[in-house]
Design a protein around this motif. Sequence first.
Motif: not given
Length: 407
Positions: A146-151, A204-209, A223-235, A244-248
């Motif tokens: 959840l930091a310095d992540d390259m995709d 797979r198929h991750q979305f970020n805002v 700098d006030l901020g908010a981050s959202l992340q949602y993606g799929l895990l393919e079996s 998976h999801m993350a909110a910050s």
Amino acid sequence: MFKTSKWLMVTAAVMLCLPVAASAFQVGDLKIGGAIRANYTIGDYDPILDRSSRAQEDGGTVALDTFRINLDYAHAQWVAKAEYRFYPGYGNNNHDGYHFPHTGWIGYNFDNDSQVQVGLNRVPFGPTAYGVSQSWMFDQHYYVGLADDMDLGVKYTKPMDNLTLDFGYYVSDEGTHNGANFSKDSVRYSYDVVDETGQGYEERHQFNVRAIYTVAGDSVSTDLGASLQYGLLESNGIQDDGDHMAASVHAVATMGNFKLAPQLTYYNYDVDAAQPLGTDKLVQMGAFDFPTLIAAEAFIPAVSLSYKIDTPGVEWLDYVLPYVEYSAIMKTESDFNDSEMAVVGAAWANGGWYIYTDLAFSNGNDFVGNEVGYGTSPGPAWASNRFGANTTNAWEYRGNINFGYYF
């Protein structure tokens, strides 16, 4: 690839001959640069017979950290960036080193100051490119992806007065490279869900805002901020697909030379207990040819305080940046111990040189000490567990000096 001893010889020879001033090569619209870095490390590590180790008893050790090549292209409104990294072997088990791409994207700058990047780029999550951290060790966000992540995907950035919006879609993680090493799926720069058995999960198929709003005052800019992340895990096995999801929420406050950066994050990996780990409480992740386990659900508080000291009267130093940082993986599973890390140190800059001096203390980080081992865990014996159950819960330390020359 070189053996560790050859890496050390090459590193010493090259770094002793490097000039103070940094310079990249310019070929038309293409700039070619790079970096070479070496580490001195000492701490709570087991001594190793017949060769140097990081243990106090052995006086620590010096080893190559990385060598990298950077390409930056700019022509009219077109831009592109690429970075490739090489890492040394471990000096045992015939591990000769590994290498992988860090960055590789093509972009376009629109007339309205927005930009699009297509390719292997940094996921927009958290307050800065490196989270809240100023240190070489990063904070615990990095080790759970959840930091310095390259995709691999598309990112669009749109500034609007005091507000900056980022949108990202990533078809997959960055992937593994040069797989004939210790791991099967973890030869990569940033932490992702990895499939070491061939029967696990893949991202797979991750979305970020992300939204960051700048509030400028007379003496303080925030700098006030908010981050959202949602993606799929393919079996790839018998278990069901997951997600998976993350909110910050995060902020960076600057007052003179002081910088304060707090962040609070919640993440959740929804996995099936039928996965190869045999539990839905842990997730297999990996980076740097090193697979690990993390808790499937947790909160992460993190904070960094730094102060930049300009040194115009010191010929050999441009500035020094002292910092103190704390972060923790606070797991929702009651049987798991939290994983905390505190870092105090400073960064020293002079021309192309950038040197980190860090002292890290942690009761749950794979790279801070190894005397207590990594606890017990389900799954393969090599899967460490300091970010997961953290059964030992013992505090250890690591002293680290990173010498980096950037050109």
